[in-house]
Design a protein around this motif. Sequence first.
Motif, PDB file in Angstrom:
ATOM      1  N   ARG A 141       0.782  -1.197   0.000  1.00  0.00           N
ATOM      2  CA  ARG A 141      -0.050   0.050   0.001  1.00  0.00           C
ATOM      3  C   ARG A 141       0.744   1.223  -0.086  1.00  0.00           C
ATOM      4  NH1 ARG A 141      -1.928   2.793   4.384  1.00  0.00           N
ATOM      5  NH2 ARG A 141      -1.366   1.020   6.022  1.00  0.00           N
ATOM      6  N   LEU A 142       1.909   1.294   0.851  1.00  0.00           N
ATOM      7  CA  LEU A 142       2.681   2.484   0.946  1.00  0.00           C
ATOM      8  C   LEU A 142       3.742   2.787  -0.175  1.00  0.00           C
ATOM      9  CD1 LEU A 142       3.362   2.494   4.758  1.00  0.00           C
ATOM     10  CD2 LEU A 142       1.952   3.927   3.458  1.00  0.00           C
ATOM     11  N   MET A 143       4.131   1.647  -0.746  1.00  0.00           N
ATOM     12  CA  MET A 143       5.324   1.558  -1.904  1.00  0.00           C
ATOM     13  C   MET A 143       4.790   1.954  -3.015  1.00  0.00           C
ATOM     14  SD  MET A 143       8.353   1.144  -2.617  1.00  0.00           S
ATOM     15  CE  MET A 143       8.826   1.676  -4.128  1.00  0.00           C
ATOM     16  N   ASP A 144       4.730   3.370  -3.349  1.00  0.00           N
ATOM     17  CA  ASP A 144       4.423   3.994  -4.520  1.00  0.00           C
ATOM     18  C   ASP A 144       5.420   4.522  -5.501  1.00  0.00           C
ATOM     19  OD1 ASP A 144       4.852   6.459  -3.443  1.00  0.00           O
ATOM     20  OD2 ASP A 144       3.162   6.837  -2.799  1.00  0.00           O
ATOM     21  N   LEU A 157      13.442   1.529   0.222  1.00  0.00           N
ATOM     22  CA  LEU A 157      12.961   0.693   1.600  1.00  0.00           C
ATOM     23  C   LEU A 157      14.245   0.549   2.354  1.00  0.00           C
ATOM     24  CD1 LEU A 157      11.167  -0.390   3.732  1.00  0.00           C
ATOM     25  CD2 LEU A 157      11.686  -2.690   2.173  1.00  0.00           C
ATOM     26  N   MET A 158      14.396   1.173   3.619  1.00  0.00           N
ATOM     27  CA  MET A 158      15.609   0.754   4.344  1.00  0.00           C
ATOM     28  C   MET A 158      15.053  -0.104   5.533  1.00  0.00           C
ATOM     29  SD  MET A 158      16.903   4.770   5.412  1.00  0.00           S
ATOM     30  CE  MET A 158      18.483   4.378   5.744  1.00  0.00           C
ATOM     31  N   GLU A 182      11.822 -13.431   6.354  1.00  0.00           N
ATOM     32  CA  GLU A 182      11.927 -14.445   5.826  1.00  0.00           C
ATOM     33  C   GLU A 182      11.361 -14.159   4.114  1.00  0.00           C
ATOM     34  OE1 GLU A 182      10.072 -17.870   7.563  1.00  0.00           O
ATOM     35  OE2 GLU A 182       8.029 -16.949   7.368  1.00  0.00           O
ATOM     36  N   ARG A 183      10.526 -13.216   4.246  1.00  0.00           N
ATOM     37  CA  ARG A 183       9.908 -12.910   2.857  1.00  0.00           C
ATOM     38  C   ARG A 183      10.426 -11.747   2.227  1.00  0.00           C
ATOM     39  NH1 ARG A 183       3.452 -13.066   4.174  1.00  0.00           N
ATOM     40  NH2 ARG A 183       3.156 -13.390   2.031  1.00  0.00           N
ATOM     41  N   ILE A 184      11.798 -11.725   2.416  1.00  0.00           N
ATOM     42  CA  ILE A 184      12.681 -10.659   1.820  1.00  0.00           C
ATOM     43  C   ILE A 184      12.716 -10.622   0.345  1.00  0.00           C
ATOM     44  CG2 ILE A 184      14.766 -12.183   2.185  1.00  0.00           C
ATOM     45  CD1 ILE A 184      14.737  -8.307   2.484  1.00  0.00           C
ATOM     46  N   ALA A 185      12.399 -11.838  -0.177  1.00  0.00           N
ATOM     47  CA  ALA A 185      12.859 -11.885  -1.650  1.00  0.00           C
ATOM     48  C   ALA A 185      11.240 -11.204  -2.272  1.00  0.00           C
ATOM     49  CB  ALA A 185      12.627 -13.238  -2.427  1.00  0.00           C
ATOM     50  N   GLU A 186       9.997 -11.413  -1.490  1.00  0.00           N
ATOM     51  CA  GLU A 186       8.699 -10.794  -2.231  1.00  0.00           C
ATOM     52  C   GLU A 186       8.737  -9.448  -1.663  1.00  0.00           C
ATOM     53  OE1 GLU A 186       6.785 -14.194   0.195  1.00  0.00           O
ATOM     54  OE2 GLU A 186       5.131 -13.093  -0.782  1.00  0.00           O
ATOM     55  N   ILE A 236       8.282  -6.275  -4.326  1.00  0.00           N
ATOM     56  CA  ILE A 236       7.418  -5.383  -4.413  1.00  0.00           C
ATOM     57  C   ILE A 236       7.995  -3.950  -4.547  1.00  0.00           C
ATOM     58  CG2 ILE A 236       5.817  -4.002  -2.696  1.00  0.00           C
ATOM     59  CD1 ILE A 236       5.273  -6.634  -1.466  1.00  0.00           C
ATOM     60  N   VAL A 237       9.449  -3.734  -4.039  1.00  0.00           N
ATOM     61  CA  VAL A 237       9.946  -2.175  -3.792  1.00  0.00           C
ATOM     62  C   VAL A 237      10.459  -2.151  -5.476  1.00  0.00           C
ATOM     63  CG1 VAL A 237      11.719  -1.152  -3.106  1.00  0.00           C
ATOM     64  CG2 VAL A 237      10.510  -2.383  -1.599  1.00  0.00           C
ATOM     65  N   HIS A 238      11.060  -3.180  -5.702  1.00  0.00           N
ATOM     66  CA  HIS A 238      11.523  -3.183  -7.320  1.00  0.00           C
ATOM     67  C   HIS A 238      10.431  -3.081  -8.336  1.00  0.00           C
ATOM     68  CE1 HIS A 238      15.323  -5.514  -5.882  1.00  0.00           C
ATOM     69  NE2 HIS A 238      15.421  -4.199  -5.834  1.00  0.00           N
ATOM     70  N   ALA A 239       9.325  -3.514  -8.132  1.00  0.00           N
ATOM     71  CA  ALA A 239       8.315  -3.480  -9.153  1.00  0.00           C
ATOM     72  C   ALA A 239       7.718  -1.950  -9.270  1.00  0.00           C
ATOM     73  CB  ALA A 239       6.922  -4.240  -8.664  1.00  0.00           C
ATOM     74  N   ARG A 240       7.841  -1.122  -8.157  1.00  0.00           N
ATOM     75  CA  ARG A 240       7.676   0.016  -8.260  1.00  0.00           C
ATOM     76  C   ARG A 240       8.803   0.893  -8.694  1.00  0.00           C
ATOM     77  NH1 ARG A 240       2.050   0.913  -6.838  1.00  0.00           N
ATOM     78  NH2 ARG A 240       2.434   2.836  -7.928  1.00  0.00           N
ATOM     79  N   GLY A 241       9.882   0.441  -9.039  1.00  0.00           N
ATOM     80  CA  GLY A 241      10.987   1.207  -9.457  1.00  0.00           C
ATOM     81  C   GLY A 241      12.013   1.694  -8.041  1.00  0.00           C
ATOM     82  N   GLY A 242      11.662   1.154  -6.750  1.00  0.00           N
ATOM     83  CA  GLY A 242      12.518   1.431  -5.950  1.00  0.00           C
ATOM     84  C   GLY A 242      13.824   0.795  -5.702  1.00  0.00           C
TER      85      GLY A 242
END
Lengths: 453, 497, 128
Positions: free
Chosen positions: B212-215, B221-222, B234-238, B242-248
Amino acid sequence: MRYIPKSPEERETMLRAVGCDSIDQLFESIPSALRLGRELRLDRGRSEPEILRYFEERAAENAGDFACFVGAGAYDHFRPSVVDAMISRSEFYTAYTPYQPEISQGTLQAIFEFQTLMCQLTGMDVANASLYDGSTALPEAVMMAVRANGRRRVLLARSIHPEYRQVLNTYLQHQNIALDEIPWGNSGQADHAELQARVGSDVSAVVLQSPNFFGVVEDVAAATKIAHAAGALLVVMITEPVSLGILHPPAEADIVAGEGQSLGVPLSFGGPYVGFVATREKYIRSMPGRLVGQTTDSRGERSFCLTLATREQHIRREKATSNICTNQALCALMVTVYLSVYGKKGFRELALQNVAKTQYAQKKFLKAGASLRFSGPHFNEFIVRGEGSRGLDAKLRQERIIGGLDLGRFYPELEGDRLFCFTETASREKIDKLVEVYAAHELTVHAAQQQRS
Amino acid sequence: MADHIKKARPHVNQNEDLIFERSSAGKCAYQLPPLDVPPADTGALGGFTRDEIPGFPEVSEMEIVRHFTRLSTWNYGVDTGAYLLGSCTMKYNPKINELVARLKGIANVHPYQPQEASQGCLKVLKLLSESLLEITGMDAITLQPAAGAHGEMTALLMVHAYLASQGNPRHKVLIPDSAHGTNAASAAMAGYKTLNLPSNSEGMVDLATLERLMDDDVAALMLTNPNTLGIFEERIAEIARIVHARGGLVYMDGANMNALVGVSRPGDFGVDVLHLNLHKTFSTPHGGGGPGAGPVAVRKQLEPFLPIPTLIEKPDGSLALDYDRPASIGRVRAFYGNFGVLVRALAYILANGAEGLRESTEEAVLNSVYVRKNLEDSYELPYKRPALHECVFSDKRQAQHGVHTGDIAKRLIDYGFHPYTVSFPLIVPGALMIEPTESESKQELDLLIDALRSIAREAEQEPETVLHAPHTTRIARVDEVQAARRPILRWKPEPRT
Amino acid sequence: MYPANFRYSKEHEWVNVDGNVATVGITEHAQKQLGDIVFIELPGLGAKLEAGKECGTVESVKAVSEIYSPVSGEVTEVNTALNETPEWINQDPHGKAWMFKVALSAPLWDELLSAEQYEAYLREEEGH
């Protein structure tokens, strides 16, 4: 591994106690696809003699025992044996930041003494417990000035250490603070007419370095008058604090920041050093970094603790005065021990020896036909004009001398000029040799040029 | 002293005044060699001279040695005993590190020595860089940042520069509520607004909230991984997806790298940029608050933005420093980094080798899990997921008797230990954050467990003992309120007016 | 505990209105949460405040809290004695540790609570 204090049997006992059959089980919370599953591609563990040999070989590839006539922000002063003996007390060097004052009074009292010594040296009211180094102390001081008066333009002498100015640019790139340069005049001091012309009611601070990068002593009092008339703060950077043994302290300034390496910290190829910032009482709450204060314990005994921490990142987070957390406490301890050794009389005598060696070297250069770039008063560095000094370094190295920084790398207008430094460690014999090699080199360069023309 | 304190004993030495108060005119601890050139002409200093510095100390060498030796004995170091500060990794600082950092030719090399005369230093930088890249699984590195927070700022400036090169530097950085305070302060210095990312009930990143917050305005993301509860995300890959999908970009605070070395590599789980704390994971001493070193390692796409100078190999095989990097964020400090600290870190890596590094990680985790297991009965464990190198309890049970984490910490001093991290992470009210590191023996850990159990009993049965601790230290509990209300930040010869 | 003639904000400031002048301070609950107060930063004389906006800070040893003005108007008086003796805020938050007085420029905010409502709000906050 010799640093692990556990027998195989104890390891087994502990594993069983936590209900694991194998060490791998401890890491099950890491998805197996994300585990390395192989050994790191690094060598086997080495014994002490092997480690020592590796570093001794590296040390031999550096020119470690040469006479060093370069300063430029890092100074070759003798370090009394007491300094390393004291900082090697492992209660000092293996301790953390003194968060628990009841078992950290050693560090805390030593920092309180450091803060006092820095105030005495600079003529300021308060000093912090250290910053990373002089170059990062510059942006910290500038950001502090901006916090203190809310203005967002800063005038910066071009004679401030060029790498410090680069660091300032990096720090400020997203902070909406404008930088403007003040040129130097013929004396090598900041041009006060230019300063007067550029300062205005939008200027937060005027920043000078004294002695400046060329070793020239600035007229801090006069510059302060100009800055204050426009309502700006005056910030003085110090990179060679041994100068404060003889030079008038920048007591008229509002913020004094800089580098303490000269005071007992080894050259160590550029770090760790020890930055500091000192200021007037009224700006305490704008200061970056840790502060130690005096207080009492519940029995009324004098004691010390970290204080005014609400300025800092762990409490004020994004609104903190700085993001600094780890500082340079052990290097600050070196400074405290070093200044205690020299003390009131010795520190002045030390500064005077630096002046004496430098004046001797100036005379030798002049006698050899060289000319000096600037006419202003110098502490322990000066610039010799040069025609282009390609090849000089190699000749000096043959005489086991490291000497003269070619300023072309920082100032295109000073290409070929060389910045020399003479501390108390400079012997007359080596100074004579340096000038001899330099003069001979310049002669050959001249001859070659004349032949071409 | 209470019977149940097993080993700690108070010990004696003289009180020690401030160095200024030991001073008397004419004492000295120095002798300069005789001047071999004519004396200084102070007239040439343009009138900018001063007299002797009022109040500067005048003491003899013996007094200086006593002074600082006595002060040192009022400190507690890793060499004194277990230093439980969570997220600080207070491991043993090997002595060979100190020896090699002081070698002639290492300690006395001027940073502006010609590069041909500094090859040894440059080789040290090269080997350390290569080692850290293998350990982290990243592509490129700078060793220059002076500490963790400095590394964070450096890294975020690189994030800014990289995203700007992609067209938009963005405005926000996402920071979990369990993060170190430096994260937010560093983001602010790099020109970013911080956005709080609340943890889920298990103390981990909540993927739905992140989603929701990742725009498109979030630069990075730090993330601290394992996080400040010691729990591996453990869900670091996901999370990374999510972060990469929004270009972060995914930034990792490497403060807790001691849980991962030789076992898992950030470069293999989606991290784009991270900082390391050599004064934590790689055994360089904390020095009472510093110096440290905070190298920043990055993926290939961030390499052009590394601070200047970078290390390069010339065609003739010699090493050099490269300043000609137009995309660089610039210089983050003078010279090349805290070289003396880098030397020590390399000595540690050489001593351990691949096997030793992995073994250290395993032992660090085993120690923490062992402590946690043995204290679960005495202290509230707010987050129950398996943790790695550190464990976080809360004072919930003791608080019912008016005893809080800060009091338990002070009482632990009486038992001969340096306390854990108090009241952090902020998501655990009344937190006790314990990181034993690999450097503690089973005997020391058993003693610690006994001590904390004993304090839990005291909190119930004799809370006053805990509330007024420490009882065995040279000074009693320090009045921090007075220090802040009426700050005295330096010694002065006359009483303050 | 909470004077009935005061109004309270959810940020834990109190307001006492006398004619057109409002006196403002922080509540007993706020001082307790902060612990020993060591430093305070108050708005200057003549400052124009807006209800709900930051106008100062209160600091204890390990915490900082913003003061949000519960009213709109111009500051006419500031309790400067608090700079020297911030401990008054712990000792007497509703009395001698008043912080500043404001000449009101707008009617009181609807969102301000009565003493009874404020105490209920505190109970509710604690419940969480």
